[in-house]
Scaffold this motif. Structure first.
Motif, PDB file in Angstrom:
ATOM      1  N   LEU A  71      42.419  62.033  67.546  1.00 30.15           N
ATOM      2  CA  LEU A  71      42.705  60.633  67.202  1.00 30.15           C
ATOM      3  C   LEU A  71      43.876  60.456  66.245  1.00 30.15           C
ATOM      4  O   LEU A  71      44.316  59.340  66.009  1.00 30.15           O
ATOM      5  CB  LEU A  71      41.453  59.965  66.615  1.00 30.15           C
ATOM      6  N   THR A  72      44.365  61.571  65.697  1.00 33.79           N
ATOM      7  CA  THR A  72      45.552  61.398  64.859  1.00 33.79           C
ATOM      8  C   THR A  72      46.827  61.427  65.711  1.00 33.79           C
ATOM      9  O   THR A  72      47.905  61.150  65.235  1.00 33.79           O
ATOM     10  CB  THR A  72      45.633  62.458  63.727  1.00 33.79           C
ATOM     11  N   ASP A  73      46.678  61.742  67.010  1.00 41.48           N
ATOM     12  CA  ASP A  73      47.831  61.657  67.922  1.00 41.48           C
ATOM     13  C   ASP A  73      48.070  60.206  68.323  1.00 41.48           C
ATOM     14  O   ASP A  73      47.181  59.367  68.248  1.00 41.48           O
ATOM     15  CB  ASP A  73      47.560  62.449  69.206  1.00 41.48           C
ATOM     16  N   GLU A  74      49.260  59.975  68.806  1.00 39.34           N
ATOM     17  CA  GLU A  74      49.583  58.685  69.396  1.00 39.34           C
ATOM     18  C   GLU A  74      48.797  58.538  70.704  1.00 39.34           C
ATOM     19  O   GLU A  74      48.782  59.454  71.523  1.00 39.34           O
ATOM     20  CB  GLU A  74      51.087  58.674  69.690  1.00 39.34           C
ATOM     21  N   LEU A  75      48.113  57.406  70.901  1.00 42.44           N
ATOM     22  CA  LEU A  75      47.369  57.205  72.140  1.00 42.44           C
ATOM     23  C   LEU A  75      48.157  56.235  73.025  1.00 42.44           C
ATOM     24  O   LEU A  75      48.557  55.170  72.573  1.00 42.44           O
ATOM     25  CB  LEU A  75      45.978  56.623  71.841  1.00 42.44           C
ATOM     26  N   GLU A  76      48.393  56.618  74.271  1.00 39.95           N
ATOM     27  CA  GLU A  76      49.142  55.738  75.174  1.00 39.95           C
ATOM     28  C   GLU A  76      48.228  55.207  76.268  1.00 39.95           C
ATOM     29  O   GLU A  76      47.366  55.923  76.781  1.00 39.95           O
ATOM     30  CB  GLU A  76      50.317  56.490  75.810  1.00 39.95           C
ATOM     31  N   ILE A  77      48.453  53.956  76.638  1.00 33.58           N
ATOM     32  CA  ILE A  77      47.668  53.320  77.701  1.00 33.58           C
ATOM     33  C   ILE A  77      48.310  53.653  79.054  1.00 33.58           C
ATOM     34  O   ILE A  77      49.531  53.731  79.152  1.00 33.58           O
ATOM     35  CB  ILE A  77      47.657  51.783  77.501  1.00 33.58           C
ATOM     36  N   ASN A  78      47.487  53.852  80.081  1.00 34.27           N
ATOM     37  CA  ASN A  78      48.033  54.226  81.391  1.00 34.27           C
ATOM     38  C   ASN A  78      48.725  53.057  82.091  1.00 34.27           C
ATOM     39  O   ASN A  78      48.676  51.920  81.608  1.00 34.27           O
ATOM     40  CB  ASN A  78      46.933  54.842  82.278  1.00 34.27           C
ATOM     41  N   GLY A  79      49.332  53.353  83.235  1.00 33.43           N
ATOM     42  CA  GLY A  79      50.163  52.383  83.946  1.00 33.43           C
ATOM     43  C   GLY A  79      49.460  51.084  84.287  1.00 33.43           C
ATOM     44  O   GLY A  79      50.024  50.001  84.104  1.00 33.43           O
ATOM     45  N   ASP A  80      48.210  51.143  84.758  1.00 30.72           N
ATOM     46  CA  ASP A  80      47.564  49.881  85.133  1.00 30.72           C
ATOM     47  C   ASP A  80      46.807  49.236  83.964  1.00 30.72           C
ATOM     48  O   ASP A  80      46.107  48.229  84.149  1.00 30.72           O
ATOM     49  CB  ASP A  80      46.676  50.036  86.380  1.00 30.72           C
ATOM     50  N   GLY A  81      46.960  49.809  82.770  1.00 29.59           N
ATOM     51  CA  GLY A  81      46.433  49.133  81.579  1.00 29.59           C
ATOM     52  C   GLY A  81      44.922  49.107  81.471  1.00 29.59           C
ATOM     53  O   GLY A  81      44.354  48.236  80.819  1.00 29.59           O
ATOM     54  N   THR A  82      44.242  50.061  82.123  1.00 31.18           N
ATOM     55  CA  THR A  82      42.772  50.047  82.063  1.00 31.18           C
ATOM     56  C   THR A  82      42.190  51.318  81.467  1.00 31.18           C
ATOM     57  O   THR A  82      40.983  51.482  81.402  1.00 31.18           O
ATOM     58  CB  THR A  82      42.165  49.872  83.474  1.00 31.18           C
ATOM     59  N   GLY A  83      43.054  52.231  81.050  1.00 37.06           N
ATOM     60  CA  GLY A  83      42.543  53.481  80.475  1.00 37.06           C
ATOM     61  C   GLY A  83      43.634  54.145  79.669  1.00 37.06           C
ATOM     62  O   GLY A  83      44.748  53.629  79.564  1.00 37.06           O
ATOM     63  N   LEU A  84      43.312  55.299  79.107  1.00 40.30           N
ATOM     64  CA  LEU A  84      44.328  56.031  78.368  1.00 40.30           C
ATOM     65  C   LEU A  84      45.154  56.868  79.330  1.00 40.30           C
ATOM     66  O   LEU A  84      44.696  57.228  80.416  1.00 40.30           O
ATOM     67  CB  LEU A  84      43.672  56.971  77.350  1.00 40.30           C
ATOM     68  N   ASP A  85      46.343  57.195  78.906  1.00 37.91           N
ATOM     69  CA  ASP A  85      47.144  58.164  79.621  1.00 37.91           C
ATOM     70  C   ASP A  85      46.695  59.539  79.125  1.00 37.91           C
ATOM     71  O   ASP A  85      47.156  60.029  78.101  1.00 37.91           O
ATOM     72  CB  ASP A  85      48.623  57.918  79.311  1.00 37.91           C
TER      73      ASP A  85
ATOM     74  N   VAL B  33      36.377  48.089  83.092  1.00 34.92           N
ATOM     75  CA  VAL B  33      37.416  47.713  82.125  1.00 34.92           C
ATOM     76  C   VAL B  33      38.490  46.894  82.844  1.00 34.92           C
ATOM     77  O   VAL B  33      39.022  47.309  83.862  1.00 34.92           O
ATOM     78  CB  VAL B  33      38.071  48.963  81.484  1.00 34.92           C
ATOM     79  N   ARG B  34      38.750  45.717  82.298  1.00 34.38           N
ATOM     80  CA  ARG B  34      39.794  44.870  82.866  1.00 34.38           C
ATOM     81  C   ARG B  34      41.134  45.172  82.221  1.00 34.38           C
ATOM     82  O   ARG B  34      42.182  45.053  82.821  1.00 34.38           O
ATOM     83  CB  ARG B  34      39.474  43.403  82.570  1.00 34.38           C
ATOM     84  N   ARG B  35      41.060  45.501  80.945  1.00 35.53           N
ATOM     85  CA  ARG B  35      42.292  45.590  80.168  1.00 35.53           C
ATOM     86  C   ARG B  35      42.034  46.484  78.973  1.00 35.53           C
ATOM     87  O   ARG B  35      41.001  46.350  78.314  1.00 35.53           O
ATOM     88  CB  ARG B  35      42.631  44.175  79.675  1.00 35.53           C
ATOM     89  N   MET B  36      42.935  47.408  78.736  1.00 36.50           N
ATOM     90  CA  MET B  36      42.848  48.209  77.521  1.00 36.50           C
ATOM     91  C   MET B  36      44.131  47.965  76.742  1.00 36.50           C
ATOM     92  O   MET B  36      45.207  47.897  77.322  1.00 36.50           O
ATOM     93  CB  MET B  36      42.694  49.685  77.881  1.00 36.50           C
ATOM     94  N   PHE B  37      43.989  47.795  75.450  1.00 33.17           N
ATOM     95  CA  PHE B  37      45.195  47.468  74.668  1.00 33.17           C
ATOM     96  C   PHE B  37      45.041  47.952  73.236  1.00 33.17           C
ATOM     97  O   PHE B  37      43.934  48.228  72.771  1.00 33.17           O
ATOM     98  CB  PHE B  37      45.463  45.966  74.708  1.00 33.17           C
ATOM     99  N   LYS B  38      46.172  48.047  72.540  1.00 35.44           N
ATOM    100  CA  LYS B  38      46.114  48.387  71.126  1.00 35.44           C
ATOM    101  C   LYS B  38      45.805  47.106  70.367  1.00 35.44           C
ATOM    102  O   LYS B  38      46.261  46.040  70.765  1.00 35.44           O
ATOM    103  CB  LYS B  38      47.448  48.992  70.687  1.00 35.44           C
ATOM    104  N   PRO B  39      44.999  47.210  69.312  1.00 35.90           N
ATOM    105  CA  PRO B  39      44.580  45.975  68.638  1.00 35.90           C
ATOM    106  C   PRO B  39      45.776  45.179  68.132  1.00 35.90           C
ATOM    107  O   PRO B  39      46.696  45.745  67.546  1.00 35.90           O
ATOM    108  CB  PRO B  39      43.714  46.478  67.482  1.00 35.90           C
ATOM    109  N   GLU B  40      45.754  43.888  68.457  1.00 37.75           N
ATOM    110  CA  GLU B  40      46.787  43.016  67.904  1.00 37.75           C
ATOM    111  C   GLU B  40      46.229  42.559  66.573  1.00 37.75           C
ATOM    112  O   GLU B  40      45.438  41.627  66.503  1.00 37.75           O
ATOM    113  CB  GLU B  40      47.035  41.812  68.825  1.00 37.75           C
ATOM    114  N   ALA B  41      46.590  43.291  65.536  1.00 31.71           N
ATOM    115  CA  ALA B  41      45.992  43.024  64.236  1.00 31.71           C
ATOM    116  C   ALA B  41      46.372  41.639  63.748  1.00 31.71           C
ATOM    117  O   ALA B  41      47.479  41.170  63.968  1.00 31.71           O
ATOM    118  CB  ALA B  41      46.450  44.066  63.235  1.00 31.71           C
ATOM    119  N   ALA B  42      45.396  41.011  63.085  1.00 34.45           N
ATOM    120  CA  ALA B  42      45.647  39.685  62.515  1.00 34.45           C
ATOM    121  C   ALA B  42      46.765  39.799  61.486  1.00 34.45           C
ATOM    122  O   ALA B  42      47.625  38.937  61.367  1.00 34.45           O
ATOM    123  CB  ALA B  42      44.378  39.170  61.862  1.00 34.45           C
TER     124      ALA B  42
END
Ligand SMILES: Cc1cc2nc3c(=O)[nH]c(=O)nc-3n(C[C@H](O)[C@H](O)[C@H](O)COP(=O)(O)OP(=O)(O)OC[C@H]3O[C@@H](n4cnc5c(N)ncnc54)[C@H](O)[C@@H]3O)c2cc1C
Ligand SMILES: Nc1ncnc2c1ncn2[C@@H]1O[C@H](COP(=O)(O)O)[C@@H](O)[C@H]1O
Lengths: 323, 256
Positions: B13-27, B218-227
């Motif tokens: 979890l200290t690595d950069e996490l990237e979302i896959n092409g269709d935005g529903t999982g991790l790469d 899962v419809r959508r996976m995303f990085k939190p859009e922090a307030a």
């Protein structure tokens, strides 16, 4: 299936946990969208007065001596029976020490999908979408159940608690029943509560805290944090891995299974900001985070941040404070 | 006593996490995997229980990374006696319900007295496997546990609530436990020993059956859009220390 929302309310040592009110408030909102009722469920023994504080459409209180203290097996059995009986649209459980023993098991026994670590719930045209916080707070996943009914386990602090308390306009009907299933033959027996040890210092009473996480690297570096704390006239607090490793006593742990602190300044050094840690410190007045990973979730709640090495920063800051 | 420890690797979890092409999982290709930290504690607690009460420790996993053997070897080096791998086509990110079913079937055939899982792994959203395995096997489950002591066919477990409060439970075996922390820090296995074991150890293969499915999509996976996001201070330790000290002073929190 009904369109009701069933909410499991928790209580511990005579106090209803905030998560119960948080879920009750949200559950009522969802029940309106589904066209059903929000039914809060509390299990206990002689605790009807606690149940009456829940601001649901109705409260179902299950009274049995075997439910006097939390017991995962007793709770699991009663809830499975209630779900079977009432076929609610949605079952809400806290992602808490208690709820974590129940939600996934219920998902299997009741044959309902489970969405866990939920910090967002919406009813879109009557259909539910749940947002889960995963990968230590680094990723959000928005999902929909494949069928209509499901179980969700909700993170503490995700929804406002006040919306779920009994208020002027709402006096819920309280229904008290005996356990719908036998509870005499449980394999799990509650023995006793073990009170926390009292520590040398009370970290909940400090106006400023030097809090360290796994980024401290090893026991030999703890003294760097201690020196800073001394210069500030305060104590060192920590995330869980630091106390689990025995580098600091358990009484210094901040978070879900530790203490909740609200100092004027919280220095979070080498702490990633996992949801379980944030639960214990997000109420601090000013949060300053130092972490070599610029993407660490702690920066989403901190007011100020820097990405330098905490092992260099600690002595530098100690010197500045002493000067 | 037969102790089974299901273990799992999760992305570091200290690595950069990237979302896959269709935005529903991790790469998942870009990720490094490490053993779930609570599994380190589960292994430790299992070995401690074995040392205290006798028995064998079997570590087992669904291999979703192709790298599970390394983790199994490390567990053997720490004192586990046997290792098993569930084989089949289970890609990275396979849902918890499927893994729980696979594990429950495999574990049933091992007739365990005690199953020690990690309390949770931060990598999936459809719940913890420990209680699911318990439900499939019809066994009692207690999670968030920081100590297990076995005696006369019973386990005494300590379950953590908030603020350091703990509940003590007595449970008749067999049971499933969700380990939060072992009652001593996990031991370390020297690399040389792990290497040695990797050369000789036999890992049992258990064929996995069908996938159960999470029951949600899962419809959508995303990085939190922090307030909000922290106002970032640039510069080295000296400059940052200067800024922090100034803020502490401004708030009137300097002693003396
Ligand atoms: C039921 C349950 C209850 C829990 N209760 C708690 C709780 O009460 N409190 C708690 O804290 N956790 C709790 N946890 C654990 C929680 O999930 C996390 O594992 C934990 O908070 C991580 O601690 P950490 O941030 O110190 O470590 P990590 O997540 O490993 O983060 C270490 C951070 O240090 C940074 N770093 C490394 N080196 C340096 C350096 N030299 N300088 C600066 N930064 C550096 C890294 O970038 C990383 O972000 C609980 C978990 C569960 C399942
Ligand atoms: N694929 C797997 N193989 C073996 N054990 C697993 C697997 N997935 C989960 N577990 C166990 O279940 C615990 C909780 O993980 P999770 O259900 O992912 O939250 C882990 O700590 C492991 O002990």
């Amino acid at each position: 299936m009904s369109n009701d929302v069933l909410i499991l309310a928790e209580h511990l040592k005579g106090k209803v946990s905030d998560i119960s009110f948080e879920m009750t408030g949200k559950g009522r909102q969802l029940a309106v969208a589904f066209g059903g009722k929000a039914v809060a469920v509390m299990l206990g023994s002689g605790a009807a007065a606690l149940a009456a504080t829940l601001g649901a459409d109705s409260v179902l209180y299950v009274d049995d001596p075997a439910l006097a203290e939390f017991n995962p097996q007793a709770y699991g059995r009663v809830l499975a029976a209630l779900i079977n009986d009432r076929a609610p649209r949605l079952v809400m459980v806290g992602n808490t020490s208690m709820g974590m023993d129940l939600a996934a098991g219920l998902s299997v026994t009741a044959g309902l999908p489970l969405m866990a670590y939920v910090n967002g719930l919406a009813a879109e045209g009557g259909a539910l979408a749940a947002t889960s916080q995963i990968y230590g707070g680094k990723i959000q996943a928005e999902a929909v159940p494949d069928g209509e009914a499901c179980v969700v386990s909700c993170l503490a602090g995700a929804f406002p608690a006040d919306a779920g308390r009994v208020g002027a306009g709402l006096v819920p009907a309280l229904e008290q029943i005996a356990s719908p299933v036998p509870l005499a033959d449980l394999q799990i027996k509650f023995v006793r509560m073990i009170e926390p040890q009292s520590g040398d210092v009370d970290i909940t009473q400090q106006p400023i805290l030097v809090s360290i996480g796994r980024g401290i690297g090893g026991q030999e570096n703890i003294e760097l944090a201690q020196e800073l704390a001394e210069a500030l006239g305060t104590a060192v607090s920590a995330s869980r891995p630091v106390t689990d490793a025995g580098w600091l006593p358990k009484t210094r742990q901040v978070g879900k299974s530790g203490l909740t602190v609200k100092p004027k300044i919280y220095l979070a050094f080498g702490i990633s900001g996992a949801p379980e840690h944030l639960e214990g410190m997000r109420g601090a007045e000013t949060i300053i985070a130092v972490n070599t990973d610029p993407k660490a979730p702690i920066f989403d709640v901190a007011h100020y941040g820097a990405t330098c090495d905490m092992l260099d920063l600690l002595p530098a800051l100690t010197e500045k404070i002493k000067a | 006593m037969n102790i089974v420890v299901p273990i799992k690797q999760i992305p570091n979890l200290t690595d950069e996490l990237e979302i896959n092409g269709d935005g529903t999982g991790l790469d998942h290709d870009a990720l490094q995997y490490v053993l779930n930290e609570f599994d380190e504690h589960a292994i430790e607690e299992a070995v401690l229980a074995k040392e205290a009460a006798g028995g064998t420790v079997t570590v087992i996993g669904v291999d979703t990374t192709g790298e599970l053997d390394g983790a199994l070897h490390t567990a053997l080096a720490k004192g586990a006696d046997k290792a098993a791998r569930i084989t089949g086509d289970f890609p990275r990110g396979t849902d918890s319900h499927t893994q729980a079913k696979l594990l429950a079937n495999a574990i049933r055939s091992l007739s365990p007295d005690l199953v020690l899982t990690g309390v949770q792994a931060a990598d999936d959203r459809d719940g913890q496997i420990g209680p699911m395995i318990a439900a499939h096997l019809g066994l009692p489950y207690v999670g968030v546990v920081t100590g297990v002591a076995v005696k006369d066919g019973k386990a005494i477990v300590h379950k953590e609530y908030a603020g350091g409060l703990m509940g003590e439970f007595e449970v008749s075996l067999p049971m499933v436990v969700g380990v939060q922390a072992a009652h001593q820090p996990p031991r370390y296995a020297p690399v040389s020993k792990v290497r040695q074991i990797a050369k000789t150890a036999k890992i049992d293969e258990i064929a996995g059956d069908e996938a159960a499915g999470a029951g949600s999509t899962v419809r959508r996976m995303f990085k939190p859009e922090a307030a909000g996001h922290a106002e970032m201070w640039e510069g080295g330790p000296e400059e940052v220390a200067e800024k922090i000290a100034a803020l502490i002073k401004e708030k009137g929190l300097l002693k003396g």
